[in-house]
Design a protein around this motif. Structure first.
Motif, PDB file in Angstrom:
ATOM      1  N   ASP A  58       0.829  -1.205   0.000  1.00  0.00           N
ATOM      2  CA  ASP A  58       0.000   0.000   0.000  1.00  0.00           C
ATOM      3  C   ASP A  58       0.867   1.261   0.000  1.00  0.00           C
ATOM      4  OD1 ASP A  58      -2.327  -1.472  -0.035  1.00  0.00           O
ATOM      5  OD2 ASP A  58      -2.703  -1.300   2.131  1.00  0.00           O
ATOM      6  N   VAL A  59       1.908   1.259   0.842  1.00  0.00           N
ATOM      7  CA  VAL A  59       2.826   2.403   0.887  1.00  0.00           C
ATOM      8  C   VAL A  59       3.533   2.561  -0.453  1.00  0.00           C
ATOM      9  CG1 VAL A  59       4.956   3.261   1.940  1.00  0.00           C
ATOM     10  CG2 VAL A  59       3.146   2.336   3.387  1.00  0.00           C
ATOM     11  N   LEU A  60       3.992   1.454  -1.002  1.00  0.00           N
ATOM     12  CA  LEU A  60       4.691   1.485  -2.287  1.00  0.00           C
ATOM     13  C   LEU A  60       3.761   1.971  -3.400  1.00  0.00           C
ATOM     14  CD1 LEU A  60       7.330   0.816  -3.753  1.00  0.00           C
ATOM     15  CD2 LEU A  60       6.459  -1.485  -4.104  1.00  0.00           C
ATOM     16  N   ALA A  61       2.526   1.531  -3.382  1.00  0.00           N
ATOM     17  CA  ALA A  61       1.566   1.973  -4.402  1.00  0.00           C
ATOM     18  C   ALA A  61       1.312   3.471  -4.271  1.00  0.00           C
ATOM     19  CB  ALA A  61       0.258   1.197  -4.271  1.00  0.00           C
ATOM     20  N   HIS A  62       1.212   3.959  -3.050  1.00  0.00           N
ATOM     21  CA  HIS A  62       1.004   5.401  -2.835  1.00  0.00           C
ATOM     22  C   HIS A  62       2.218   6.191  -3.336  1.00  0.00           C
ATOM     23  CE1 HIS A  62      -0.575   9.033  -1.049  1.00  0.00           C
ATOM     24  NE2 HIS A  62       0.556   9.209  -0.380  1.00  0.00           N
ATOM     25  N   GLN A  63       3.423   5.713  -3.005  1.00  0.00           N
ATOM     26  CA  GLN A  63       4.633   6.396  -3.459  1.00  0.00           C
ATOM     27  C   GLN A  63       4.752   6.347  -4.982  1.00  0.00           C
ATOM     28  OE1 GLN A  63       7.743   4.433  -1.251  1.00  0.00           O
ATOM     29  NE2 GLN A  63       7.453   5.714   0.553  1.00  0.00           N
ATOM     30  N   THR A  64       4.378   5.230  -5.574  1.00  0.00           N
ATOM     31  CA  THR A  64       4.417   5.112  -7.033  1.00  0.00           C
ATOM     32  C   THR A  64       3.432   6.079  -7.674  1.00  0.00           C
ATOM     33  OG1 THR A  64       5.034   2.784  -6.831  1.00  0.00           O
ATOM     34  CG2 THR A  64       4.166   3.490  -8.941  1.00  0.00           C
ATOM     35  N   SER A  65       2.271   6.203  -7.077  1.00  0.00           N
ATOM     36  CA  SER A  65       1.274   7.145  -7.593  1.00  0.00           C
ATOM     37  C   SER A  65       1.803   8.572  -7.518  1.00  0.00           C
ATOM     38  CB  SER A  65      -0.018   7.011  -6.795  1.00  0.00           C
ATOM     39  OG  SER A  65      -0.963   7.955  -7.221  1.00  0.00           O
ATOM     40  N   ASP A  66       2.421   8.935  -6.382  1.00  0.00           N
ATOM     41  CA  ASP A  66       3.014  10.270  -6.251  1.00  0.00           C
ATOM     42  C   ASP A  66       4.104  10.484  -7.291  1.00  0.00           C
ATOM     43  OD1 ASP A  66       1.344  10.778  -4.137  1.00  0.00           O
ATOM     44  OD2 ASP A  66       2.874  10.466  -2.583  1.00  0.00           O
ATOM     45  N   LEU A  67       4.939   9.466  -7.495  1.00  0.00           N
ATOM     46  CA  LEU A  67       6.026   9.571  -8.465  1.00  0.00           C
ATOM     47  C   LEU A  67       5.485   9.739  -9.883  1.00  0.00           C
ATOM     48  CD1 LEU A  67       9.079   9.457  -8.973  1.00  0.00           C
ATOM     49  CD2 LEU A  67       8.859   6.983  -9.194  1.00  0.00           C
ATOM     50  N   LEU A  68       4.430   9.007 -10.218  1.00  0.00           N
ATOM     51  CA  LEU A  68       3.815   9.146 -11.537  1.00  0.00           C
ATOM     52  C   LEU A  68       3.213  10.531 -11.724  1.00  0.00           C
ATOM     53  CD1 LEU A  68       2.157   5.654 -12.048  1.00  0.00           C
ATOM     54  CD2 LEU A  68       4.098   6.601 -13.285  1.00  0.00           C
ATOM     55  N   ASP A  69       2.600  11.069 -10.675  1.00  0.00           N
ATOM     56  CA  ASP A  69       2.054  12.425 -10.757  1.00  0.00           C
ATOM     57  C   ASP A  69       3.163  13.437 -11.016  1.00  0.00           C
ATOM     58  OD1 ASP A  69      -0.496  11.471 -10.322  1.00  0.00           O
ATOM     59  OD2 ASP A  69      -0.509  11.946  -8.169  1.00  0.00           O
ATOM     60  N   LYS A  70       4.269  13.297 -10.285  1.00  0.00           N
ATOM     61  CA  LYS A  70       5.396  14.214 -10.474  1.00  0.00           C
ATOM     62  C   LYS A  70       6.003  14.048 -11.862  1.00  0.00           C
ATOM     63  CE  LYS A  70       6.506  14.513  -5.579  1.00  0.00           C
ATOM     64  NZ  LYS A  70       7.440  14.143  -4.520  1.00  0.00           N
ATOM     65  N   THR A  71       6.055  12.820 -12.344  1.00  0.00           N
ATOM     66  CA  THR A  71       6.587  12.569 -13.684  1.00  0.00           C
ATOM     67  C   THR A  71       5.706  13.209 -14.740  1.00  0.00           C
ATOM     68  OG1 THR A  71       7.532  10.469 -12.924  1.00  0.00           O
ATOM     69  CG2 THR A  71       7.272  10.746 -15.291  1.00  0.00           C
ATOM     70  N   ASN A  72       4.390  13.135 -14.566  1.00  0.00           N
ATOM     71  CA  ASN A  72       3.467  13.763 -15.512  1.00  0.00           C
ATOM     72  C   ASN A  72       3.648  15.279 -15.524  1.00  0.00           C
ATOM     73  OD1 ASN A  72       2.344  11.362 -16.387  1.00  0.00           O
ATOM     74  ND2 ASN A  72       0.704  11.401 -14.883  1.00  0.00           N
ATOM     75  N   VAL A  73       3.817  15.869 -14.339  1.00  0.00           N
ATOM     76  CA  VAL A  73       4.037  17.318 -14.262  1.00  0.00           C
ATOM     77  C   VAL A  73       5.354  17.678 -14.956  1.00  0.00           C
ATOM     78  CG1 VAL A  73       4.540  19.212 -12.658  1.00  0.00           C
ATOM     79  CG2 VAL A  73       2.648  17.655 -12.187  1.00  0.00           C
TER      80      VAL A  73
END
Length: 143
Positions: A58-73
């Motif tokens: 769950d923590v890893l999925a949350h961090q991955t989601s944050d990383l993908l958001d930052k990558t999109n930006v």
């Protein structure tokens, strides 16, 4: 002493057989109980591990989601900057073409001068000087 009947002997044999059966069954039951206890401990440990792994995922999925958001930006920012740089890249490409054209013209001119120099007996410098003097004379004559 009294006589024992066949039924009593059969009952006694059955009682002894039951006692032997119980005596051999007790260690098996004890061993089965220990195995069941160990199985329960293993299942409990596996459940705890699965629970911890689930939390980690769950923590890893949350961090991955944050990383993908930052990558999109970041990618959107890069795209905007690339659009800004696009005219400069086109200008550099046009400049490269112009330099290539100048090089080609220079080569043609050098080849003509070389051919002119090789074909003439006077040489290029003397031809150029005589051409300049001829122009000067014509100008003086017109003035």
């Amino acid at each position: 002493m009294e006589n024992i009947s066949y039924g009593e002997v059969a009952g006694l044999i059955a009682a002894v057989a039951l006692l032997v059966l119980i005596l051999f069954t007790i260690p098996v039951l004890i061993h089965a109980a220990k195995a069941a206890k160990q199985a329960n401990q293993t299942i409990k440990a596996a459940n705890e591990s699965l629970e911890q792994i689930s939390k980690d995922v769950d923590v890893l999925a949350h961090q991955t989601s944050d990383l993908l958001d930052k990558t999109n930006v970041l990618l959107a920012d890069v795209n905007v900057k690339m659009e800004t740089l696009d005219p400069f890249v086109k200008a550099a490409a046009d400049l490269g073409e112009s330099v290539s054209d100048v090089n080609a013209s220079s080569r043609k001119m050098a080849k003509r001068v070389s051919n002119f120099h090789l074909n003439s007996g006077n040489g290029f410098v003397s031809s150029a000087l005589s051409s300049m003097f001829a122009r000067r004379k014509r100008r003086k004559g017109k003035e």
